[in-house]
Design a protein around this motif. Structure first.
Motif, mmCIF file in Angstrom:
data_model
loop_
_atom_site.group_PDB
_atom_site.id
_atom_site.type_symbol
_atom_site.label_atom_id
_atom_site.label_comp_id
_atom_site.label_asym_id
_atom_site.label_seq_id
_atom_site.Cartn_x
_atom_site.Cartn_y
_atom_site.Cartn_z
ATOM 1 N N VAL A 37 0.829 -1.207 0.000
ATOM 2 C CA VAL A 37 0.000 0.000 0.000
ATOM 3 C C VAL A 37 0.867 1.263 0.000
ATOM 4 N N LYS A 38 1.910 1.248 0.834
ATOM 5 C CA LYS A 38 2.749 2.438 0.974
ATOM 6 C C LYS A 38 4.148 2.008 1.386
ATOM 7 N N ASN A 39 5.142 2.630 0.784
ATOM 8 C CA ASN A 39 6.521 2.276 1.115
ATOM 9 C C ASN A 39 7.388 3.530 1.016
ATOM 10 N N THR A 40 7.698 4.122 2.176
ATOM 11 C CA THR A 40 8.552 5.308 2.233
ATOM 12 C C THR A 40 9.711 5.034 3.181
ATOM 13 N N SER A 41 10.569 6.016 3.340
ATOM 14 C CA SER A 41 11.702 5.871 4.250
ATOM 15 C C SER A 41 11.273 5.904 5.706
ATOM 16 N N GLU A 42 10.030 6.289 5.985
ATOM 17 C CA GLU A 42 9.549 6.412 7.360
ATOM 18 C C GLU A 42 8.408 5.455 7.687
ATOM 19 N N GLU A 43 7.790 4.874 6.684
ATOM 20 C CA GLU A 43 6.600 4.053 6.946
ATOM 21 C C GLU A 43 6.375 3.059 5.805
ATOM 22 N N VAL A 44 5.954 1.861 6.177
ATOM 23 C CA VAL A 44 5.575 0.838 5.201
ATOM 24 C C VAL A 44 4.212 0.291 5.602
ATOM 25 N N GLU A 45 3.300 0.292 4.647
ATOM 26 C CA GLU A 45 1.975 -0.293 4.880
ATOM 27 C C GLU A 45 1.696 -1.324 3.794
ATOM 28 N N PHE A 46 1.194 -2.471 4.217
ATOM 29 C CA PHE A 46 0.778 -3.471 3.244
ATOM 30 C C PHE A 46 -0.366 -4.289 3.818
ATOM 31 N N THR A 47 -1.016 -5.024 2.943
ATOM 32 C CA THR A 47 -2.189 -5.809 3.323
ATOM 33 C C THR A 47 -1.846 -7.288 3.313
ATOM 34 N N LEU A 48 -2.165 -7.957 4.407
ATOM 35 C CA LEU A 48 -2.055 -9.407 4.480
ATOM 36 C C LEU A 48 -3.348 -10.004 3.945
ATOM 37 N N ILE A 49 -3.248 -10.794 2.886
ATOM 38 C CA ILE A 49 -4.425 -11.411 2.268
ATOM 39 C C ILE A 49 -4.477 -12.872 2.710
ATOM 40 N N SER A 50 -5.390 -13.168 3.620
ATOM 41 C CA SER A 50 -5.490 -14.501 4.222
ATOM 42 C C SER A 50 -6.642 -15.283 3.615
ATOM 43 N N HIS A 51 -6.454 -16.594 3.481
ATOM 44 C CA HIS A 51 -7.442 -17.476 2.867
ATOM 45 C C HIS A 51 -7.957 -18.480 3.896
ATOM 46 N N TYR A 52 -9.259 -18.710 3.844
ATOM 47 C CA TYR A 52 -9.900 -19.614 4.798
ATOM 48 C C TYR A 52 -10.894 -20.519 4.066
ATOM 49 N N ASP A 53 -11.260 -21.605 4.747
ATOM 50 C CA ASP A 53 -12.241 -22.547 4.211
ATOM 51 C C ASP A 53 -13.555 -22.365 4.977
#
Length: 269
Positions: free
Chosen positions: A215-231
């Motif tokens: 989602v976001k990647n800077t020198s001060e902050e990184v944001e990303f989404t964990l995409i989890s799968h379920y049954d």
């Protein structure tokens, strides 16, 4: 007078003889010079060619070798070869390659700690090698309701957990309730834990492993989404009916390095 004329005549004859002798000598000397052979012409030609090549060369510069221009052409990148490009926001990944080495290690540490931070606290204490304090008979006494004591100072434990998570992240969990300072040592609630997300099975994890969306990647902050799968069914007898839950994860740069500011796992949500 007559004698003088005879002398003159004799002088003329003598000069003529001398001149004739010189001519014959010159002709003989000229005929003794041999004509140059073909090999002589080739040698002469090669020498001339070498001389021409030397004349065409630039004079060697007197500039020190360190300032001489390179003798070989610099290597230019092949446009046909792919080049590494920075991670792009909203791009989906099957691994954490978009993180730096330090950030990947931080994520690993947070994931290992999550089994005690979200699961039972004893899981984290065992993971980090801390031992429970016994009463001398191998039984574990409860120092308070549902708490057991471990042989580690609370300051050491707190410093270690804060090397991974920010206070903001820890306050969103049961950290303050699960791990207490008991006379300078760590008291752990032995049963408090989060429930696992429904449909979290080994079968769905093997066939549909976690993925990530930056989602976001800077020198001060990184944001990303964990995409989890379920049954949805969660039963091994029935075919998989996969559904997805997405969780936000955030890392922030602090004065002490990178820290986890928001964290989730597929197991505990």
């Amino acid at each position: 007078m007559m004698l003088r004329n005879v002398n003159i005549a004799l002088s003329v004859v003598l000069c003529g003889c001398l001149l004739s002798g010189c001519n014959n000598s010159t002709t003989s000397a000229s005929s003794s010079v041999s004509s140059p052979s073909t090999s002589d012409y080739e040698s002469s030609s090669a020498a001339t060619s070498n001389l021409d090549s030397y004349e065409d060369e630039e004079p060697t510069s007197a500039v020190p070798s360190s300032t001489q221009p390179p003798t070989e052409e610099p290597n230019t990148p092949d446009s046909s070869e792919p080049s590494a490009s920075p991670a792009q926001p909203e791009q989906e990944y099957t691994d954490l390659s978009f993180l730096s080495e330090e950030q990947r290690q931080l994520y690993t540490n947070a994931y290992d700690a999550s089994f005690g931070l979200y699961g039972e606290g004893a899981n984290l204490m065992d993971k980090w090698g801390y031992k429970v304090v016994t009463d001398g008979s191998d039984s574990v006494p409860f120092i308070e309701d549902h708490y057991t004591l471990y042989n580690v100072s609370f300051d050491e434990f707190s410093e270690r957990i804060h090397s991974i998570f920010t206070d903001n992240c820890l306050t969103s969990t049961d950290y303050a309730i699960k791990f207490k300072n008991y006379n300078g040592r760590v008291a752990v609630h032995f049963s408090l834990h989060n429930e696992r997300v429904a449909g979290m099975t080994i079968y769905v994890q093997e066939q549909y492993p976690d993925t990530y969306r930056l989602v976001k990647n800077t020198s001060e902050e990184v944001e990303f989404t964990l995409i989890s799968h379920y049954d949805r069914d969660g039963s091994v007898e029935n075919p998989l009916e996969v559904y997805i839950i997405e969780y936000p994860i955030r890392m922030v740069k602090t004065d002490y390095g990178w820290r986890i500011d928001d964290f989730h796992t597929s197991r505990y949500g």
